[in-house]
Design a protein around this motif. Sequence first.
Motif, mmCIF file in Angstrom:
data_model
loop_
_atom_site.group_PDB
_atom_site.id
_atom_site.type_symbol
_atom_site.label_atom_id
_atom_site.label_comp_id
_atom_site.label_asym_id
_atom_site.label_seq_id
_atom_site.Cartn_x
_atom_site.Cartn_y
_atom_site.Cartn_z
ATOM 1 N N THR A 224 -3.437 2.901 -8.309
ATOM 2 C CA THR A 224 -4.133 2.186 -8.222
ATOM 3 C C THR A 224 -4.677 1.132 -7.058
ATOM 4 O O THR A 224 -5.563 0.854 -5.802
ATOM 5 C CB THR A 224 -5.296 2.516 -8.875
ATOM 6 O OG1 THR A 224 -4.712 1.234 -9.708
ATOM 7 C CG2 THR A 224 -4.967 4.238 -9.825
ATOM 8 N N GLU B 23 0.918 -1.144 -0.387
ATOM 9 C CA GLU B 23 -0.043 -0.028 0.073
ATOM 10 C C GLU B 23 1.191 0.851 -0.160
ATOM 11 O O GLU B 23 1.039 2.223 -0.577
ATOM 12 C CB GLU B 23 -0.874 0.431 0.964
ATOM 13 C CG GLU B 23 -1.947 -1.242 1.964
ATOM 14 C CD GLU B 23 -3.169 -1.521 2.433
ATOM 15 O OE1 GLU B 23 -2.456 -0.356 3.266
ATOM 16 O OE2 GLU B 23 -3.596 -2.093 2.490
ATOM 17 N N ALA B 24 1.981 0.907 0.330
ATOM 18 C CA ALA B 24 2.948 2.577 1.073
ATOM 19 C C ALA B 24 3.623 2.323 -1.081
ATOM 20 O O ALA B 24 4.094 4.003 -1.403
ATOM 21 C CB ALA B 24 3.677 2.200 1.665
ATOM 22 N N SER C 66 2.541 1.717 -3.545
ATOM 23 C CA SER C 66 0.629 2.181 -4.297
ATOM 24 C C SER C 66 0.991 3.874 -3.851
ATOM 25 O O SER C 66 0.848 4.638 -5.091
ATOM 26 C CB SER C 66 -0.591 1.190 -4.233
ATOM 27 O OG SER C 66 -0.125 -0.086 -4.515
ATOM 28 N N ARG C 67 0.540 3.754 -2.910
ATOM 29 C CA ARG C 67 0.456 5.286 -2.729
ATOM 30 C C ARG C 67 1.565 6.517 -3.579
ATOM 31 O O ARG C 67 0.844 7.486 -4.017
ATOM 32 C CB ARG C 67 0.759 5.642 -1.358
ATOM 33 C CG ARG C 67 -0.958 5.478 -0.579
ATOM 34 C CD ARG C 67 -0.913 5.886 1.258
ATOM 35 N NE ARG C 67 -0.160 5.425 1.210
ATOM 36 C CZ ARG C 67 -0.417 4.538 2.329
ATOM 37 N NH1 ARG C 67 -1.055 3.557 2.558
ATOM 38 N NH2 ARG C 67 0.390 4.398 3.136
ATOM 39 N N ALA C 68 2.851 5.715 -3.067
ATOM 40 C CA ALA C 68 4.186 7.033 -3.564
ATOM 41 C C ALA C 68 4.285 6.778 -4.782
ATOM 42 O O ALA C 68 4.694 8.384 -5.991
ATOM 43 C CB ALA C 68 5.275 5.926 -3.258
ATOM 44 N N ALA D 39 1.870 6.507 -7.018
ATOM 45 C CA ALA D 39 0.594 6.444 -7.765
ATOM 46 C C ALA D 39 0.033 5.054 -8.765
ATOM 47 O O ALA D 39 -0.880 5.251 -9.649
ATOM 48 C CB ALA D 39 0.201 7.722 -8.703
#
Length: 305
Positions: A152, A143-144, A146-148, A150
Amino acid sequence: MRPTLTPFFGRPPQPRTAPAAPAWTPGAPCAVAIAAARPADVAQAALMCGVSLRTAPATATHTYVEAVPEARPAKRSVLSTEDPLTTAADNFTTGEKWPTLVLRRTPERCGFTLFLKGRPLAAHEWNATSPAPDHTTVAAAAEALSRAFARTDPRPLIHILRSTGNPPRHQSDLLAALSLPPLPPGFGDRPEVLDTLPDARLLTRRGLLAGMRSTMTTQDGEHPPAPDGHKPRSPRWWLLRVLALLLFTASAVRGWSGPDISPVGATVVTVSALYVATRLTGAWRQRRRAGRAPAPAPAPAPAPE
């Protein structure tokens, strides 16, 4: 003919040689970072990281970064328990909005650490002999990531992080899933793999004061020059400094020899005169050294057909 004098005690003086950088042994850990920024932006952010770095453009918006071994590393890098590149990434990502992925590789293990704004947000290691980690263990790292970067859907990343059996392949699969550039050729087989890439640049380690000076003088979007690099001064620069030196010198003489001496004012103009004189002296010495530098050899003429 004068006799050679040999001291009775101690060894005769030996020629001094510069210490060599520590040799790399096959199988030692290798590390390279991929920063989601241009090389000039990475170099400007790394001016005071305390480690010599080499950068090379990976894409138009990504940069490869590696640490350059030094014979005399900085004290803070010696005291750190991390490898030099991880220590540097912890420093040069502070205050920056772009993420950086530090990738490490040994013959049996491969891993990464994700840095954003000076904080390690995720870390993982593939081991050829370890069982697959459970879903909960790798979900936070996926998840980290994916956020860093971009992404989805973190589920493909979870699958890659749980894979076992071939750490180098899993490491490469992670970069492909994050739409990051592939690892540079030769990574894991030898150190300093960026020295053969086009447009690779060396960022020499600077001290605190030199790093602050380079930070304030480097224009946005430009690669910082070498610490001892000579930048030609314009005639206007010389004229303004010479006039300022004459003005401050005359004011200092008048302040200390006049009938109404003001110690504070006289001290201020004296210090100002000394500062300008120091700047002029340093610039003149740099100009003379640049003038004595040997000119590059001319290119050989093409052979007649």
